[in-house]
Design a protein around this motif. Structure first.
Motif, PDB file in Angstrom:
ATOM      1  N   TRP A  37       0.816  -1.210   0.000  1.00 13.91           N
ATOM      2  CA  TRP A  37       0.000   0.000   0.000  1.00 13.91           C
ATOM      3  C   TRP A  37       0.852   1.263   0.000  1.00 13.91           C
ATOM      4  CZ3 TRP A  37      -4.835  -0.548   3.678  1.00 13.91           C
ATOM      5  CH2 TRP A  37      -5.649  -1.600   3.208  1.00 13.91           C
ATOM      6  N   ASP A  38       2.017   1.236   0.636  1.00 10.75           N
ATOM      7  CA  ASP A  38       2.887   2.412   0.649  1.00 10.75           C
ATOM      8  C   ASP A  38       3.241   2.838  -0.779  1.00 10.75           C
ATOM      9  OD1 ASP A  38       2.918   2.493   3.389  1.00 10.75           O
ATOM     10  OD2 ASP A  38       4.859   1.532   3.616  1.00 10.75           O
ATOM     11  N   VAL A  69       0.134   4.531  -2.554  1.00 10.23           N
ATOM     12  CA  VAL A  69      -0.120   5.907  -2.135  1.00 10.23           C
ATOM     13  C   VAL A  69       0.925   6.857  -2.725  1.00 10.23           C
ATOM     14  CG1 VAL A  69      -0.234   7.465  -0.157  1.00 10.23           C
ATOM     15  CG2 VAL A  69      -1.356   5.236  -0.044  1.00 10.23           C
ATOM     16  N   ASP A  70       2.191   6.440  -2.771  1.00  4.65           N
ATOM     17  CA  ASP A  70       3.250   7.272  -3.357  1.00  4.65           C
ATOM     18  C   ASP A  70       2.970   7.573  -4.829  1.00  4.65           C
ATOM     19  OD1 ASP A  70       4.641   7.340  -0.993  1.00  4.65           O
ATOM     20  OD2 ASP A  70       6.121   5.820  -1.574  1.00  4.65           O
ATOM     21  N   LYS A  81      -0.045  10.006  -5.404  1.00  5.89           N
ATOM     22  CA  LYS A  81       0.327  11.402  -5.158  1.00  5.89           C
ATOM     23  C   LYS A  81       1.121  11.972  -6.328  1.00  5.89           C
ATOM     24  CE  LYS A  81       0.387  11.086  -0.089  1.00  5.89           C
ATOM     25  NZ  LYS A  81       1.240  11.111   1.134  1.00  5.89           N
ATOM     26  N   SER A 117      -5.061   9.659  -0.132  1.00  7.17           N
ATOM     27  CA  SER A 117      -3.766  10.269   0.169  1.00  7.17           C
ATOM     28  C   SER A 117      -3.077   9.613   1.359  1.00  7.17           C
ATOM     29  CB  SER A 117      -3.934  11.764   0.459  1.00  7.17           C
ATOM     30  OG  SER A 117      -4.783  11.961   1.583  1.00  7.17           O
ATOM     31  N   SER A 118      -3.666   8.523   1.888  1.00  4.84           N
ATOM     32  CA  SER A 118      -3.080   7.848   3.046  1.00  4.84           C
ATOM     33  C   SER A 118      -3.493   6.384   3.053  1.00  4.84           C
ATOM     34  CB  SER A 118      -3.559   8.505   4.343  1.00  4.84           C
ATOM     35  OG  SER A 118      -4.947   8.270   4.541  1.00  4.84           O
ATOM     36  N   LEU A 119      -2.851   5.598   3.912  1.00  2.00           N
ATOM     37  CA  LEU A 119      -3.213   4.191   4.036  1.00  2.00           C
ATOM     38  C   LEU A 119      -4.634   4.038   4.562  1.00  2.00           C
ATOM     39  CD1 LEU A 119       0.052   2.565   5.473  1.00  2.00           C
ATOM     40  CD2 LEU A 119      -0.596   2.985   3.103  1.00  2.00           C
ATOM     41  N   ASP A 120      -5.060   4.912   5.457  1.00  3.20           N
ATOM     42  CA  ASP A 120      -6.435   4.858   5.967  1.00  3.20           C
ATOM     43  C   ASP A 120      -7.437   5.111   4.843  1.00  3.20           C
ATOM     44  OD1 ASP A 120      -5.689   4.267   8.557  1.00  3.20           O
ATOM     45  OD2 ASP A 120      -5.702   6.352   9.225  1.00  3.20           O
ATOM     46  N   ASP A 121      -7.114   6.063   3.960  1.00  6.26           N
ATOM     47  CA  ASP A 121      -7.983   6.322   2.808  1.00  6.26           C
ATOM     48  C   ASP A 121      -8.083   5.087   1.924  1.00  6.26           C
ATOM     49  OD1 ASP A 121      -8.366   8.946   3.591  1.00  6.26           O
ATOM     50  OD2 ASP A 121      -6.842   9.762   2.242  1.00  6.26           O
ATOM     51  N   ASP A 172      -1.440  -4.584   2.895  1.00 11.21           N
ATOM     52  CA  ASP A 172      -1.500  -3.538   3.912  1.00 11.21           C
ATOM     53  C   ASP A 172      -0.190  -3.589   4.704  1.00 11.21           C
ATOM     54  OD1 ASP A 172      -1.970  -1.877   6.068  1.00 11.21           O
ATOM     55  OD2 ASP A 172      -4.030  -2.557   6.388  1.00 11.21           O
ATOM     56  N   ARG A 188       0.787  -2.121   7.181  1.00  9.43           N
ATOM     57  CA  ARG A 188       0.689  -1.958   8.633  1.00  9.43           C
ATOM     58  C   ARG A 188       0.599  -3.297   9.351  1.00  9.43           C
ATOM     59  NH1 ARG A 188      -4.399   2.033   8.299  1.00  9.43           N
ATOM     60  NH2 ARG A 188      -5.027   0.217   7.060  1.00  9.43           N
TER      61      ARG A 188
END
Length: 415
Positions: free
Chosen positions: A81-82, A85-86, A89, A123-127, A167, A169
């Motif tokens: 996921w990181d 998101v990168d 963006k 814009s984030s892992l939560d999103d 994920d 996390r």
């Protein structure tokens, strides 16, 4: 719109917009469709790290010129996921209007999740977690950005509306799905695939075999025509892979393998669920095992487990798999050479022999997974929906551990 000399047609008419392109080199086909099909000018290329260093990437850059506004070299295995998101963006900053993937596996899944994320302001892992198939999807917007996939493996993700992402996390692989999440065009170029490492090409071919076999053996099916794609796919894939193993530059066999994957995915497009091989494979991925290699290790074991504990309803579809494979002369020669007979071999034996002939890994030890990881692996596997629809439902931890024990690689009980 097709270019001169190109074969261009829909994959699953009339259900989806996805088209296949064959007959042209991939840079030529790509340039044509960006200009004449999509009329776009801000292209973002996601290219595998290895291909980015080759002439194949240079050829694509020359064909597209200043239409390329951004490049991402590689997405880590199993689509963290990181990374997603990168990239999202970066694309938002550049105003991208079309995505190209040159590669396979994580890149293909990544593009699906990325286009879904772009439509929903991630814009984030939560999103990103809001988009997962396990989450509530009310209020989410459909993905819209066009995508062209240029695959260099046989994993088949280009034809699916499901994507897997890990994920970061908790190291859990999560599925994403939406009717519009997939690619718009898949460009098939057998010559490009010759540069793919042998282990990746052949193991992802086994992934295609896995789609066909688990599809044929699934007990959750909508109608009598359900098996047609899986059967065609199996007949194209297995003999051609055995040919490719001996004759690496045979482009005719490679194209048949690519089209075999298409047929296998036609079956999956009907919503037929896979079984334990795919389900366990999803959770082997975050442990560093490649998509195709999970099938090489798990498919024979699942077939044997299902045959051992299943009733006649479970065993009968496995016979169909056997009949299809023994009827192919190229396959039958290999099976006989390996000491198998039609009367004395079950589907696990036959599929296992084919995988061994291709020189692919057969145990967890072969792919770097040790006995000390089995307990946590079994726990994660139970979260996968496809274990529950395995022909013999895998709903208890001890069942999963029994399957894993068959392929652990450090005892005499292995396949």
């Amino acid at each position: 719109m097709a270019a001169q000399g190109e074969s261009y047609y829909p994959v699953f008419p009339p259900a989806t917009k996805l088209h296949i392109s064959t007959g042209l080199s991939f840079p030529e086909a790509c340039a044509h469709h960006i200009t004449n099909t999509f009329h776009e000018s801000k292209v973002y290329v996601i290219v595998s790290g290895s291909i980015s260093k080759t002439d194949n990437f240079t050829r694509l850059q020359k064909a597209l010129g200043d239409k390329i506004v951004g490049v991402r070299k590689g997405i880590k295995p199993h689509t963290p996921w990181d990374d997603i998101v990168d990239i999202v963006k970066d694309m938002e900053k550049k105003g991208v209007d079309l995505i190209i993937t040159l590669g396979a596996g994580s890149l293909t899944d990544g593009a699906k999740i990325i286009k879904y994320a772009l439509a929903n302001n991630v814009s984030s892992l939560d999103d990103l977690a809001r988009l997962a198939s396990e989450a509530k999807t009310e209020g989410l917007k459909p993905p819209q950005l066009p995508v062209i996939n240029i695959p260099t493996s046989l994993s088949g993700g280009e034809y699916s509306i499901i994507a897997g992402g890990t994920d970061t996390r908790n190291n859990h692989k999560v599925l994403f799905t939406h009717p519009d999440i997939g690619a718009d065009i898949v460009i098939l170029d057998p010559a490009l695939s010759i540069s793919t490492p042998e282990r990746i090409w052949l193991s992802t071919g086994v992934r295609g075999i896995d789609h066909c076999v688990e599809g044929l053996c699934s007990l959750v099916k909508p109608g009598a025509e359900r098996d047609e794609g899986f059967a065609k796919g199996l007949k194209l894939l297995v003999p051609s892979l055995l040919i490719t193993k001996k004759d690496w530059k045979n482009e005719d066999a490679r194209l048949k393998e690519m089209l075999g994957v298409v047929e296998s995915m036609k079956g999956m497009s009907q919503g037929i669920p896979m079984g334990g091989s795919h389900g366990i494979g999803h959770q082997l991925g975050p442990l560093g095992v490649g998509h195709g290699e999970t099938s090489c290790v798990m498919l024979p074991a699942i077939l044997k487990y299902n045959f051992k504990y299943g009733d006649e309803k479970v065993r009968k579809p496995q016979q169909k798999v056997l009949d299809l494979l023994w009827a192919e002369e190229t396959v039958a020669e290999v099976l006989k050479k390996r000491g198998l007979t039609e009367e004395g071999s079950d589907a696990g034996d036959v599929v296992g022999a084919i995988i061994s002939e291709l020189g692919m890994p057969r145990t967890l030890k072969d792919v770097g997974v040790g006995r000390n990881q089995l307990d946590a692996l079994a726990e994660n596997c139970l979260k996968d929906v496809w274990l529950k629809v395995n022909p013999v439902p895998l709903i208890r931890k001890e069942q999963v551990l029994e399957v894993l024990e068959m392929v652990v690689g450090d005892t005499k009980s292995n396949l």
